[in-house]
Design a protein around this motif. Structure first.
Motif, PDB file in Angstrom:
ATOM      1  N   UNK A 190     124.549  24.294 -39.131  1.00  0.00           N
ATOM      2  CA  UNK A 190     125.954  24.134 -39.453  1.00  0.00           C
ATOM      3  C   UNK A 190     126.837  24.149 -38.225  1.00  0.00           C
ATOM      4  N   UNK A 191     127.962  23.494 -38.308  1.00  0.00           N
ATOM      5  CA  UNK A 191     128.857  23.380 -37.151  1.00  0.00           C
ATOM      6  C   UNK A 191     129.474  24.713 -36.768  1.00  0.00           C
ATOM      7  N   UNK A 192     129.481  25.664 -37.691  1.00  0.00           N
ATOM      8  CA  UNK A 192     130.043  26.982 -37.413  1.00  0.00           C
ATOM      9  C   UNK A 192     128.993  28.085 -37.503  1.00  0.00           C
ATOM     10  N   UNK A 193     127.729  27.716 -37.319  1.00  0.00           N
ATOM     11  CA  UNK A 193     126.658  28.699 -37.338  1.00  0.00           C
ATOM     12  C   UNK A 193     126.404  29.316 -38.686  1.00  0.00           C
ATOM     13  N   UNK A 194     126.917  28.666 -39.753  1.00  0.00           N
ATOM     14  CA  UNK A 194     126.872  29.264 -41.089  1.00  0.00           C
ATOM     15  C   UNK A 194     125.561  29.034 -41.823  1.00  0.00           C
ATOM     16  N   UNK A 195     124.670  28.237 -41.254  1.00  0.00           N
ATOM     17  CA  UNK A 195     123.425  27.916 -41.930  1.00  0.00           C
ATOM     18  C   UNK A 195     123.644  26.944 -43.072  1.00  0.00           C
ATOM     19  N   UNK A 196     122.595  26.710 -43.838  1.00  0.00           N
ATOM     20  CA  UNK A 196     122.685  25.845 -45.004  1.00  0.00           C
ATOM     21  C   UNK A 196     122.112  26.584 -46.199  1.00  0.00           C
ATOM     22  N   UNK A 197     122.786  26.486 -47.331  1.00  0.00           N
ATOM     23  CA  UNK A 197     122.318  27.180 -48.523  1.00  0.00           C
ATOM     24  C   UNK A 197     122.317  26.249 -49.715  1.00  0.00           C
ATOM     25  N   UNK A 198     121.434  26.534 -50.643  1.00  0.00           N
ATOM     26  CA  UNK A 198     121.359  25.859 -51.928  1.00  0.00           C
ATOM     27  C   UNK A 198     121.514  26.937 -52.978  1.00  0.00           C
ATOM     28  N   UNK A 199     122.546  26.837 -53.780  1.00  0.00           N
ATOM     29  CA  UNK A 199     122.910  27.924 -54.707  1.00  0.00           C
ATOM     30  C   UNK A 199     123.155  29.169 -53.871  1.00  0.00           C
ATOM     31  N   UNK A 200     122.390  30.224 -54.102  1.00  0.00           N
ATOM     32  CA  UNK A 200     122.578  31.462 -53.344  1.00  0.00           C
ATOM     33  C   UNK A 200     121.492  31.691 -52.311  1.00  0.00           C
ATOM     34  N   UNK A 201     120.655  30.700 -52.083  1.00  0.00           N
ATOM     35  CA  UNK A 201     119.525  30.861 -51.165  1.00  0.00           C
ATOM     36  C   UNK A 201     119.728  30.032 -49.906  1.00  0.00           C
ATOM     37  N   UNK A 202     119.583  30.680 -48.759  1.00  0.00           N
ATOM     38  CA  UNK A 202     119.650  29.964 -47.495  1.00  0.00           C
ATOM     39  C   UNK A 202     118.355  29.193 -47.270  1.00  0.00           C
ATOM     40  N   UNK A 203     118.487  27.913 -46.947  1.00  0.00           N
ATOM     41  CA  UNK A 203     117.327  27.118 -46.569  1.00  0.00           C
ATOM     42  C   UNK A 203     117.283  26.943 -45.055  1.00  0.00           C
ATOM     43  N   UNK A 204     118.401  27.154 -44.395  1.00  0.00           N
ATOM     44  CA  UNK A 204     118.488  27.192 -42.942  1.00  0.00           C
ATOM     45  C   UNK A 204     119.338  28.412 -42.593  1.00  0.00           C
ATOM     46  N   UNK A 205     118.869  29.290 -41.760  1.00  0.00           N
ATOM     47  CA  UNK A 205     119.541  30.586 -41.569  1.00  0.00           C
ATOM     48  C   UNK A 205     120.823  30.496 -40.757  1.00  0.00           C
ATOM     49  N   UNK A 206     121.778  31.364 -41.067  1.00  0.00           N
ATOM     50  CA  UNK A 206     123.009  31.454 -40.271  1.00  0.00           C
ATOM     51  C   UNK A 206     122.738  32.123 -38.931  1.00  0.00           C
ATOM     52  N   UNK A 207     123.396  31.643 -37.890  1.00  0.00           N
ATOM     53  CA  UNK A 207     123.170  32.181 -36.544  1.00  0.00           C
ATOM     54  C   UNK A 207     124.260  33.134 -36.091  1.00  0.00           C
ATOM     55  N   UNK A 208     125.393  33.127 -36.778  1.00  0.00           N
ATOM     56  CA  UNK A 208     126.414  34.143 -36.544  1.00  0.00           C
ATOM     57  C   UNK A 208     127.216  34.298 -37.827  1.00  0.00           C
TER      58      UNK A 208
END
Length: 304
Positions: A194-212
């Motif tokens: 994500x452009x703001x380090x927020x990761x990617x999620x589907x529903x309530x599950x992260x599929x790509x982790x947030x970095x900050x």
């Protein structure tokens, strides 16, 4: 690999318990000679016995790759164990479990204490997962430990094998630069994280982790050290292209990531960032906690 093929992208693993903030002093351990630096291969799923032991290994594996969902009372952010230990804890140079388990118990000079493997895992929950460590005798801790033991069951005890941890990346002569790091992040990392380090999620599950931010690792995690994040990134990222970044790029982007706020260090002393910095961060690798960056005090935290 059927049930074991759940590899997630990531950052986050951290230190052990509260006072355990530096790399362990493991001078009592043997180091494998360079001539024996063949890559270690952990056992395959097909080798698991169909009995109570095999069942517990599978339970530990499930907890390892799906930690947040299966242990909601212990995980306080959006990460799973497999976010920092890629390929389900198997991958060399990604702090594989087969490289860690045989090194414990280990003496840590900083706290003058011999730490068990369970204590090391508890620290990961407290810092990298920004959560509540499970009890050492809990079923979850037993399963995670058994999974680690199984991956290391063919490894020598007390021998530092090639591929253990995240290999060091020397700091370039230019140091690091946030501006260059931001560009590397935009070009190489934002597509997944994500452009703001927020990761990617589907529903309530992260599929790509947030970095900050509030759902990433906290200021006590080992990954908040720029040098540690650099080592992870250099040898493991971008996913599928490990080693494609130069040392300079890895340092720059690690610094950019770790200048952003994240949950507070749970060891915060009397509400004071400076006291916490002096006790836990001043001699803990390269980090920005308690420093001013572009006029902003780093380490104020984001809450949970």
């Amino acid at each position: 690999m059927t049930r074991f093929m759940l590899t997630l992208l990531a950052l986050g693993m951290g230190n052990a318990q509260a006072a355990q903030i530096v790399m362990e002093d493991q001078s009592q351990l043997k180091v494998l000679p360079a001539s024996a630096a063949a890559a270690f291969s952990p056992p395959a799923e097909s080798e698991l016995p169909d009995n109570a032991f095999g069942k517990m290994v599978r339970e530990g594996h499930a907890l390892f790759v799906d930690t947040r969902r299966l242990m909601p009372n212990n995980v306080g952010n959006g990460l799973n164990c497999s976010n920092c230990h890629l390929d389900q804890g198997r991958m060399a140079n990604s702090a594989p479990l087969w490289g860690a388990y045989p090194m414990y118990p280990a003496y840590r000079k900083k706290n003058d204490k011999v730490n068990t493997f369970a204590e090391r895992i508890q620290g990961c929950f407290q810092f990298s997962m920004n959560g509540k460590p499970p009890a050492a005798d809990s079923p979850e801790m037993t399963a995670l430990s058994v999974y680690a033991y199984w991956l290391a069951s063919k490894a020598p005890i007390g021998v530092e094998m090639p591929g253990r941890g995240y290999p060091d990346v020397p700091q370039p002569a230019q140091g690091y630069d946030f501006g260059r790091g931001e560009q590397v992040y935009k070009d190489q990392c934002a597509v997944c994280h994500g452009s703001h380090g927020e990761g990617q999620s589907v529903a309530n599950d992260y599929v790509m982790p947030p970095l900050w931010g509030k759902d990433s690792y906290n200021w006590g995690a080992g990954m908040h050290r720029i040098n540690t994040a650099t080592s992870f990134i250099k040898h493991n990222m971008p996913l599928g292209k490990p080693g494609s970044l130069s040392d300079q790029q890895a340092w720059d982007v690690a610094a950019y990531i770790n200048k952003h706020e994240r949950p507070q260090d749970p060891r915060l002393i009397e509400g004071s960032i400076e006291k916490t910095r002096l006790k836990f961060h001043a001699n803990d690798g390269v980090n920005l906690y308690g420093q001013k960056v572009e006029g902003v005090l780093i380490g104020q935290g984001t809450g949970k």
